[in-house]
Each structure stands twice: as C-alpha cells, then as structure tokens.
Scaffold this motif. Sequence first.
Motif, PDB file in Angstrom:
ATOM      1  N   UNK A  92       6.013  81.076  32.874  1.00 25.03           N
ATOM      2  CA  UNK A  92       5.382  81.333  31.575  1.00 25.03           C
ATOM      3  C   UNK A  92       6.241  80.828  30.430  1.00 25.03           C
ATOM      4  N   UNK A  93       7.555  80.940  30.575  1.00 25.92           N
ATOM      5  CA  UNK A  93       8.433  80.486  29.502  1.00 25.92           C
ATOM      6  C   UNK A  93       8.382  78.965  29.360  1.00 25.92           C
ATOM      7  N   UNK A  94       8.275  78.243  30.464  1.00 27.91           N
ATOM      8  CA  UNK A  94       8.194  76.781  30.403  1.00 27.91           C
ATOM      9  C   UNK A  94       6.870  76.331  29.776  1.00 27.91           C
ATOM     10  N   UNK A  95       5.788  76.995  30.166  1.00 30.35           N
ATOM     11  CA  UNK A  95       4.476  76.651  29.611  1.00 30.35           C
ATOM     12  C   UNK A  95       4.415  76.991  28.124  1.00 30.35           C
ATOM     13  N   UNK A  96       4.906  78.172  27.756  1.00 33.15           N
ATOM     14  CA  UNK A  96       4.877  78.584  26.349  1.00 33.15           C
ATOM     15  C   UNK A  96       5.727  77.652  25.491  1.00 33.15           C
ATOM     16  N   UNK A  97       6.885  77.255  25.994  1.00 33.89           N
ATOM     17  CA  UNK A  97       7.738  76.329  25.246  1.00 33.89           C
ATOM     18  C   UNK A  97       7.096  74.969  25.072  1.00 33.89           C
ATOM     19  N   UNK A  98       6.468  74.463  26.132  1.00 34.62           N
ATOM     20  CA  UNK A  98       5.805  73.157  26.038  1.00 34.62           C
ATOM     21  C   UNK A  98       4.613  73.212  25.095  1.00 34.62           C
ATOM     22  N   UNK A  99       3.832  74.284  25.166  1.00 29.08           N
ATOM     23  CA  UNK A  99       2.670  74.418  24.271  1.00 29.08           C
ATOM     24  C   UNK A  99       3.137  74.495  22.817  1.00 29.08           C
ATOM     25  N   UNK A 100       4.183  75.268  22.551  1.00 28.30           N
ATOM     26  CA  UNK A 100       4.680  75.394  21.179  1.00 28.30           C
ATOM     27  C   UNK A 100       5.224  74.061  20.670  1.00 28.30           C
ATOM     28  N   UNK A 101       5.949  73.330  21.513  1.00 27.38           N
ATOM     29  CA  UNK A 101       6.513  72.044  21.089  1.00 27.38           C
ATOM     30  C   UNK A 101       5.420  71.016  20.825  1.00 27.38           C
ATOM     31  N   UNK A 102       4.452  70.939  21.717  1.00 29.09           N
ATOM     32  CA  UNK A 102       3.365  69.974  21.529  1.00 29.09           C
ATOM     33  C   UNK A 102       2.519  70.345  20.306  1.00 29.09           C
ATOM     34  N   UNK A 103       2.289  71.638  20.105  1.00 32.21           N
ATOM     35  CA  UNK A 103       1.534  72.077  18.930  1.00 32.21           C
ATOM     36  C   UNK A 103       2.272  71.717  17.647  1.00 32.21           C
ATOM     37  N   UNK A 104       3.587  71.864  17.659  1.00 29.82           N
ATOM     38  CA  UNK A 104       4.362  71.483  16.483  1.00 29.82           C
ATOM     39  C   UNK A 104       4.246  69.996  16.194  1.00 29.82           C
ATOM     40  N   UNK A 105       4.334  69.176  17.229  1.00 29.84           N
ATOM     41  CA  UNK A 105       4.249  67.731  17.024  1.00 29.84           C
ATOM     42  C   UNK A 105       2.860  67.308  16.539  1.00 29.84           C
TER      43      UNK A 105
END
Length: 161
Positions: A92-105
């Motif tokens: 969950x931490x890997x998915x949440x981090x990737x979603x947050x990073x992609x959303x920021x970009x």
Amino acid sequence: MADDRPTPRYGELAPEGWVWSDAPQPEDPEPQTEEPSAPKPYRVVDASISVFLLVTAVMFSSSSVPSLFGLRSTIDMFYADRGLGEYGGGSAVDIAGAVAAIAQLVLLAATIWLTVRLIGQRRRSWPVPLLMGALTLIVTFGCLVLALVADPGLLASISSS
C-alpha cells in the motif's frame, strides 16, 4: 419603373446604379465601428505572482516527487524512530507513493499549461497555481494517510496509547 437593362452574368461587373430587385435589402444595417478594439492591458503584477508560484511549485515537486517514489524507506525510518516495529501495510505504501507522485506531476503540468495560456490571453492567472497547489497538497496528504491507515499495527498502537 422596371429596369430594362440585361442582368449581369456571373463574373461580370454590374453597370453603375444597378440594383438587384429580388435581393432582400437589410432594414436596419448594423453600424460599423471604425476604430478596432484596443488590446487588453498586460498584467505585470499578475504575471509576476503567477511565475513566482509556478517556480515554487516546480521546486516543491522536484524535491517531493523522488521522495514519494521512495516512500517505503521514509515510512520505515518513521517507524524505526517511533519504535513502532515493521510496517505491515504491504504494498500500500508503494502504491500510495506512486499515485501521489504521478498526481503531483500531472497537476504540475496542467498548472503550467493553464497558467501560461491565461498569461498569454492577458487574463488573471495567479489563482490557478495557488488552487492547484492546494489540490496537490490535499491529494498528497490523502495518499500518505491512506498508506499509514493500511497498517493495522499502527492503528492498534495508536488506539492502545
């Protein structure tokens, strides 16, 4: 009184004074303005604030996106500092981090595109980076909270203390 002159053919010029009798005549022609409309004034202060906010957003994203892709190591350090043991949320931490990073970009790219477009149109543009920055913070914070809530051990330690 009828005009006995022959009707001009396609491409021929009509003789002076010729009027088409079957063509409808406008009743009230619209007045023509002789002066072209002046261009909108350039908003220097607005553009300056917008550029400042965009530069701030780029600096924020350039430092936070790599750390969001490596969110697991940050969470592990957080757990080690607090003595909470191991993170038990799985991936969950890997998915949440990737979603947050992609959303920021994605939000950053949309912010830059929309702000530059509004500046080019000489319209008010500073609210766009400000509001998109707030949206980015909400999305990032939400993803981090979801990553932490996914660990049942953290919830148990919070509820027991």
